[in-house]
Design a protein around this motif. Sequence first.
Motif, mmCIF file in Angstrom:
data_model
loop_
_atom_site.group_PDB
_atom_site.id
_atom_site.type_symbol
_atom_site.label_atom_id
_atom_site.label_comp_id
_atom_site.label_asym_id
_atom_site.label_seq_id
_atom_site.Cartn_x
_atom_site.Cartn_y
_atom_site.Cartn_z
ATOM 1 N N LEU A 362 49.111 85.624 18.069
ATOM 2 C CA LEU A 362 49.624 87.209 18.527
ATOM 3 C C LEU A 362 50.853 86.818 19.730
ATOM 4 O O LEU A 362 51.981 87.552 19.494
ATOM 5 N N PHE A 363 50.479 85.925 20.525
ATOM 6 C CA PHE A 363 51.442 85.742 21.799
ATOM 7 C C PHE A 363 51.390 84.228 22.020
ATOM 8 O O PHE A 363 50.313 83.663 21.831
ATOM 9 N N SER A 364 52.772 83.482 22.296
ATOM 10 C CA SER A 364 52.434 82.355 22.705
ATOM 11 C C SER A 364 53.920 81.986 23.488
ATOM 12 O O SER A 364 55.175 82.660 22.885
ATOM 13 N N ARG A 365 53.722 81.056 24.481
ATOM 14 C CA ARG A 365 54.871 81.087 25.207
ATOM 15 C C ARG A 365 54.563 79.674 26.129
ATOM 16 O O ARG A 365 53.454 79.240 26.333
ATOM 17 N N VAL A 366 55.700 78.933 26.476
ATOM 18 C CA VAL A 366 55.677 77.671 27.137
ATOM 19 C C VAL A 366 55.952 77.879 28.598
ATOM 20 O O VAL A 366 56.708 78.779 29.124
ATOM 21 N N PHE A 367 55.173 76.972 29.725
ATOM 22 C CA PHE A 367 55.143 77.358 30.970
ATOM 23 C C PHE A 367 55.450 76.112 31.793
ATOM 24 O O PHE A 367 55.138 75.152 31.009
ATOM 25 N N ARG A 368 55.827 76.031 32.983
ATOM 26 C CA ARG A 368 55.848 75.001 33.776
ATOM 27 C C ARG A 368 54.553 74.711 34.460
ATOM 28 O O ARG A 368 54.180 73.517 34.779
ATOM 29 N N SER A 369 53.892 75.642 34.988
ATOM 30 C CA SER A 369 52.651 75.542 35.704
ATOM 31 C C SER A 369 51.536 76.718 34.896
ATOM 32 O O SER A 369 51.747 77.587 34.471
ATOM 33 N N ARG A 370 50.349 75.845 35.285
ATOM 34 C CA ARG A 370 49.140 76.820 34.749
ATOM 35 C C ARG A 370 49.087 78.147 35.363
ATOM 36 O O ARG A 370 48.440 79.134 34.797
ATOM 37 N N ASP A 371 49.337 78.333 36.697
ATOM 38 C CA ASP A 371 49.395 79.426 37.393
ATOM 39 C C ASP A 371 50.258 80.723 36.818
ATOM 40 O O ASP A 371 49.806 81.841 36.453
ATOM 41 N N ASP A 372 51.261 80.177 36.273
ATOM 42 C CA ASP A 372 52.311 80.968 35.715
ATOM 43 C C ASP A 372 51.912 81.509 34.157
ATOM 44 O O ASP A 372 51.714 82.640 33.684
ATOM 45 N N ALA A 373 50.990 80.690 33.497
ATOM 46 C CA ALA A 373 50.444 80.840 32.166
ATOM 47 C C ALA A 373 49.362 81.996 32.664
ATOM 48 O O ALA A 373 49.147 82.778 31.658
ATOM 49 N N TYR A 374 48.524 81.487 33.415
ATOM 50 C CA TYR A 374 47.324 82.581 33.470
ATOM 51 C C TYR A 374 47.864 84.065 34.252
ATOM 52 O O TYR A 374 47.262 84.901 33.563
ATOM 53 N N ALA A 375 48.928 84.106 34.959
ATOM 54 C CA ALA A 375 49.565 85.200 35.165
ATOM 55 C C ALA A 375 50.096 85.976 34.284
ATOM 56 O O ALA A 375 49.971 87.299 34.209
ATOM 57 N N TRP A 376 50.616 85.354 33.260
ATOM 58 C CA TRP A 376 51.212 86.027 31.955
ATOM 59 C C TRP A 376 50.026 86.591 31.269
ATOM 60 O O TRP A 376 50.369 87.817 30.722
ATOM 61 N N LEU A 377 49.062 85.581 30.862
ATOM 62 C CA LEU A 377 48.090 86.128 30.171
ATOM 63 C C LEU A 377 47.203 87.440 30.698
ATOM 64 O O LEU A 377 47.016 88.340 30.054
ATOM 65 N N HIS A 378 47.180 87.356 32.276
ATOM 66 C CA HIS A 378 46.496 88.364 32.955
ATOM 67 C C HIS A 378 47.534 89.721 32.714
ATOM 68 O O HIS A 378 46.757 90.832 32.674
ATOM 69 N N GLY A 379 48.594 89.742 32.691
ATOM 70 C CA GLY A 379 49.507 90.806 32.727
ATOM 71 C C GLY A 379 49.461 91.474 31.141
ATOM 72 O O GLY A 379 49.432 92.459 31.070
ATOM 73 N N LEU A 380 49.445 90.562 30.224
ATOM 74 C CA LEU A 380 49.480 91.256 28.807
ATOM 75 C C LEU A 380 47.929 91.850 28.703
ATOM 76 O O LEU A 380 47.676 92.709 27.879
#
Length: 498
Positions: A362-380
């Motif tokens: 449904l959603f997919s994105r590349v990140f530099r850090s895990r914190d950014d990845a979790y923050a993105w998923l949390h916002g969604l």
Amino acid sequence: MPGHELPPRARVAEYEIKRTLGQGGFGITYLAWDERLGGPVALKEYFPGSYAARGRNGNVTPASRQSGETFRWGFDRFLQEAQTIHKLSHGNVVHVRRHFEANGTAYLAMEYVEGDSLESILKERRKLTPDEWRPILDALLDGLAHVHSHDYLHRDIKPGNILIRDRNSAPVLIDFGSAREKTPDGQYTAVLTPGYAPLEQSGSGKQTRASDLFSLGAVSYRVLVGELPPSAFDRAAEMEDPIPKLAARVTNADRAWLAALDRCLALKPADRPASVKKVRELFLVRPPKPPAPASSPVAVARYRARFTPAHSGNGVVCTTTLYEGGTRWEVRRWVGRRSTGVLLATVFAPARRGDLSDGQPLFSRVFRSRDDAYAWLHGLDESGEIRKAAEERIESLQPSSPPSPTPRSPSVGRPRTPPAPARGRSTDSNLKDRLKEIGGSTARPSSPAATSGPKRMRAEHLESAKPEARVRGGWSFELLMVFAGFLLLVWSIAVGGC
């Protein structure tokens, strides 16, 4: 007025009449041949049916002495139309070659547009798609802007006054019989076409460029919805405006584009766009997106704690269960590194009900850090976008079988069904083989020592595997009874032999 038109082969100046193209309240339009230039023309004759009559020689005169003044007034307005559109030169506005007087009346020699009127097209097809109408509307706006730049208003835009060329599908505005040069006070005579005329066109209202835009918005409503819009006068008589928004009636179209057309249909001129330029600006307006909720470090840390190590792959997974119509669906969020070393966050759609296997993302994105990845998923998650997208995907999936009361865990295999007893007489060897196959079924199920390797592994599974143990136990009891019956039969035969 039927029967008053000029017959084929009649001559007017250097033009030969071929056939009648159409008739209106103030004139007749013919297809004629220009003998001087050697080509077809549309020849429009001033002939007000209510006030005119034609003699045997083809001359046009007032129908009566009382109608003479009205006939002359219309004659002057007809020549004003010629002077109006003779100044215009645009590909989407009909071109007037010349105007002249003959047979006691006046004529306009215009370019002949080979094509059909929008009105005839709508009678055949009822409506057009947004993709079909938008380029036509853009061209009409170009032509209307050219008319307005000469301080003229068309005042009678409707499907019957729009021709679509055969060779390139370009629209052409025709019939400027109602067009008037702008006066200082903005006053015009009354011209009303029900459904397409704005309120101020009833006579005493001040007419502006917004009046033509109302008519063009009404034409767009007719084209996209397939119905004539309610009359502006009927709408004004209601407590609440009854016309529905185009966004509620038309699908697969740009929302900003539809909203701009709705603005053109406003009853009050002040609520409409003031010019073609303003309409085009509204086409580009996009509704502001709601701001994404701020993800604090504490909230992201709590959200991250919900993720558990994935069973396979270098990453962690958070699973959400959704229920739709009593059916269970799994939505997975995965954060980890691919074999290429790229850190990826992906939300997997439900593949099939009650299953943890990954479907399409449904959603997919590349990140530099895990914190950014979790923050993105949390916002969604916080904005509800994940749930909304998953529910839309669930609606598109067709269930392949009825839902199970207790969904099966992916790690637990299906219980094996013992083979049905072979028909005919059973032998001791067959019975012993079946007893070996169920090995230890007479032992207590709760005793680990009495359970062989495979059965012991099954006993250590989740609670969802317990119904399977009861099924296997039921089969063991039935085979035990069969064995007891067999021994009783052998004993009876032995006693009888003795």
